[in-house]
Design an enzyme around this catalytic site. Sequence first.
Site, PDB file in Angstrom:
ATOM      1  N   HIS A   1      35.773  41.124  40.153  1.00 49.96           N
ATOM      2  CA  HIS A   1      34.567  41.690  39.819  1.00 49.96           C
ATOM      3  C   HIS A   1      33.425  40.724  40.384  1.00 49.96           C
ATOM      4  O   HIS A   1      33.686  39.697  40.624  1.00 49.96           O
ATOM      5  CB  HIS A   1      34.370  41.720  38.150  1.00 49.96           C
TER       6      HIS A   1
ATOM      7  N   GLU B   1      41.485  39.187  32.220  1.00 51.02           N
ATOM      8  CA  GLU B   1      41.368  38.123  32.462  1.00 51.02           C
ATOM      9  C   GLU B   1      42.200  37.258  31.475  1.00 51.02           C
ATOM     10  O   GLU B   1      42.687  37.721  30.339  1.00 51.02           O
ATOM     11  CB  GLU B   1      39.778  37.527  32.293  1.00 51.02           C
TER      12      GLU B   1
END
Length: 286
Positions: A55, A132
């Site tokens: 990202h 994550e």
Amino acid sequence: MMKNLFIKSSIALSLVMVLAGCQSEESSQANQSTESTEVSQAQDSDELTLYIVRHGKTMLNTTDRVQGWSDAVLTPAGEEVVTDAGIGLKGVDFQGAYSSDSGRAIQTADMILDENDQSEDIEVQKDNGLREFNFGTYEGDLNDSMWQDVADEQGVTLEEFQANMDPEVFADSVAKLDKEQIAEEGVEEEVNWPAEDYETITDRLTESLDQIVTDETQENGSGNVLIASHGLSITALLDTLFDDFEAPEDGLENASVNIIKYKDGDYSLETANDMSYVEKGQEEAQ
């Protein structure tokens, strides 16, 4: 006499019909088996190119805060680099797109598809297995604080640990320190999500990747797939799948592209931490 002959003839005819029925059923089963084998072989021969993108930079990245399952939107600079990556990837015909269920990853995948000339009407599918690492009580803390605690726990300096960063040692150390901190503070279980150890992280990541491959090959066959995820999770995935992968000392760059090829049940790493797509997008935007 005629009655006995009629009975014998009837029995013989019945046996012929039964045998014919059995042969027909066996033939049908054989055809079904052949069809099933052909489908299986077709799926095995499919080839996928997986474009796994980290990202863009977020507000918590900018303030150097721990950001795992916690989330923040992309900064203007983060949006810019993702747009550049999208322009660099605009010629890739994506047949499917996936992201973690974190907003920053969804935003990244959406922005890349917005720039794409080839992929139309593709909806990003959210998968919490692509998240994550979860850092537990360290979430939102200063990165330096968490990393220093890990280095201290390993008995090395922060510089030494970061220079030889091992994602497995890192994750397991954070999980251990988080558990100790919860015990010291007397926090009840289930008040917060605990930090994940490396096995938990890599199990969910590989399970999600395998499921994406299965779904794409069954539904769409060979092609290109976009996946937006996170720096440490992508690092852990590559570390798990490929023995010769070495994690970059400073981590994966925001909007970097990592390409994995899938064919005949095997994964191969084409490129990691690739910023050439961002650079290509920057050149075209000028």
